[in-house]
Design a protein around this motif. Sequence first.
Motif, PDB file in Angstrom:
ATOM      1  N   LEU A 105       0.842  -1.183   0.000  1.00  6.21           N
ATOM      2  CA  LEU A 105       0.000   0.000   0.000  1.00  6.21           C
ATOM      3  C   LEU A 105       0.880   1.236   0.000  1.00  6.21           C
ATOM      4  O   LEU A 105       1.914   1.267   0.672  1.00  6.21           O
ATOM      5  N   VAL A 106       0.443   2.239  -0.762  1.00  4.08           N
ATOM      6  CA  VAL A 106       1.055   3.563  -0.721  1.00  4.08           C
ATOM      7  C   VAL A 106      -0.071   4.543  -0.459  1.00  4.08           C
ATOM      8  O   VAL A 106      -1.071   4.560  -1.185  1.00  4.08           O
ATOM      9  N   SER A 107       0.057   5.332   0.610  1.00  8.31           N
ATOM     10  CA  SER A 107      -0.987   6.324   0.882  1.00  8.31           C
ATOM     11  C   SER A 107      -0.875   7.472  -0.106  1.00  8.31           C
ATOM     12  O   SER A 107       0.206   7.786  -0.606  1.00  8.31           O
ATOM     13  N   GLN A 108      -2.015   8.077  -0.387  1.00  7.12           N
ATOM     14  CA  GLN A 108      -2.089   9.188  -1.309  1.00  7.12           C
ATOM     15  C   GLN A 108      -2.876  10.312  -0.658  1.00  7.12           C
ATOM     16  O   GLN A 108      -3.565  10.088   0.335  1.00  7.12           O
ATOM     17  N   PRO A 109      -2.804  11.523  -1.198  1.00 10.30           N
ATOM     18  CA  PRO A 109      -3.544  12.642  -0.603  1.00 10.30           C
ATOM     19  C   PRO A 109      -5.051  12.393  -0.574  1.00 10.30           C
ATOM     20  O   PRO A 109      -5.568  11.574  -1.333  1.00 10.30           O
ATOM     21  N   GLN A 110      -5.717  13.138   0.274  1.00 12.19           N
ATOM     22  CA  GLN A 110      -7.177  13.129   0.406  1.00 12.19           C
ATOM     23  C   GLN A 110      -7.730  11.766   0.831  1.00 12.19           C
ATOM     24  O   GLN A 110      -8.738  11.307   0.313  1.00 12.19           O
ATOM     25  N   PHE A 111      -7.055  11.127   1.757  1.00 14.00           N
ATOM     26  CA  PHE A 111      -7.528   9.890   2.383  1.00 14.00           C
ATOM     27  C   PHE A 111      -7.651   8.724   1.405  1.00 14.00           C
ATOM     28  O   PHE A 111      -8.533   7.893   1.528  1.00 14.00           O
ATOM     29  N   LYS A 112      -6.752   8.669   0.428  1.00 12.34           N
ATOM     30  CA  LYS A 112      -6.772   7.617  -0.577  1.00 12.34           C
ATOM     31  C   LYS A 112      -5.572   6.695  -0.399  1.00 12.34           C
ATOM     32  O   LYS A 112      -4.568   7.086   0.181  1.00 12.34           O
ATOM     33  N   THR A 113      -5.719   5.474  -0.913  1.00 14.25           N
ATOM     34  CA  THR A 113      -4.594   4.538  -0.926  1.00 14.25           C
ATOM     35  C   THR A 113      -4.512   3.863  -2.281  1.00 14.25           C
ATOM     36  O   THR A 113      -5.508   3.730  -2.995  1.00 14.25           O
ATOM     37  N   GLN A 114      -3.309   3.436  -2.620  1.00 12.71           N
ATOM     38  CA  GLN A 114      -3.096   2.596  -3.797  1.00 12.71           C
ATOM     39  C   GLN A 114      -2.604   1.251  -3.294  1.00 12.71           C
ATOM     40  O   GLN A 114      -1.601   1.176  -2.579  1.00 12.71           O
ATOM     41  N   LEU A 115      -3.311   0.208  -3.652  1.00 10.19           N
ATOM     42  CA  LEU A 115      -2.989  -1.145  -3.228  1.00 10.19           C
ATOM     43  C   LEU A 115      -2.424  -1.910  -4.418  1.00 10.19           C
ATOM     44  O   LEU A 115      -2.944  -1.799  -5.529  1.00 10.19           O
ATOM     45  N   THR A 116      -1.384  -2.695  -4.178  1.00 17.21           N
ATOM     46  CA  THR A 116      -0.816  -3.515  -5.244  1.00 17.21           C
ATOM     47  C   THR A 116      -0.755  -4.960  -4.787  1.00 17.21           C
ATOM     48  O   THR A 116      -0.236  -5.258  -3.712  1.00 17.21           O
ATOM     49  N   HIS A 117      -1.295  -5.838  -5.612  1.00 17.63           N
ATOM     50  CA  HIS A 117      -1.274  -7.277  -5.374  1.00 17.63           C
ATOM     51  C   HIS A 117       0.074  -7.798  -5.865  1.00 17.63           C
ATOM     52  O   HIS A 117       0.379  -7.698  -7.062  1.00 17.63           O
ATOM     53  N   GLY A 118       0.888  -8.302  -4.951  1.00 15.68           N
ATOM     54  CA  GLY A 118       2.252  -8.706  -5.283  1.00 15.68           C
ATOM     55  C   GLY A 118       2.376  -9.694  -6.426  1.00 15.68           C
ATOM     56  O   GLY A 118       3.106  -9.444  -7.386  1.00 15.68           O
TER      57      GLY A 118
END
Length: 144
Positions: free
Chosen positions: A15-28
């Motif tokens: 997971l990488v957090s992003q602005p405005q309470f968002k996240t980017q999730l990556t399936h390994g």
Amino acid sequence: MSQTQTPATGVVMTLVSQPQFKTQLTHGPSSTVSHTEAPRDNGGTGGSFSPTDMVGAALMSCAVTTMHLFASREGISLGEVRARVEKRMTPPPRRIGELVLDIQMPAGLSAEQRAKLETAGRECPVARSLHPDVKLPIAFSYPD
């Protein structure tokens, strides 16, 4: 990897957090990317799944996938299944209180097949992983 670390045995996701309470999730394993954000009633825009929405989606996906796996092993021609889930939150402290799942099954299944498939869906890994306080009413409907 150092000699004292043990290799991962499960599925790794990041997971990488992003602005405005968002996240980017990556399936390994597949590098598939998904996103979440805080729900509208908690500061988000409602433009994506919230983390608790993902729990409802996971339950729905798991139940249907488990039924298809069971059908495949048992030689049952299952066909297209559709589902709808409604996530209901509790008043503060916020948590998922109920996941109301409606699964629309295809026609042509015998009573015995229906019973076995419904059991498989109700006992999917996500359903078995949720806290017992989370209510999980699951309804199955058939066109015939």
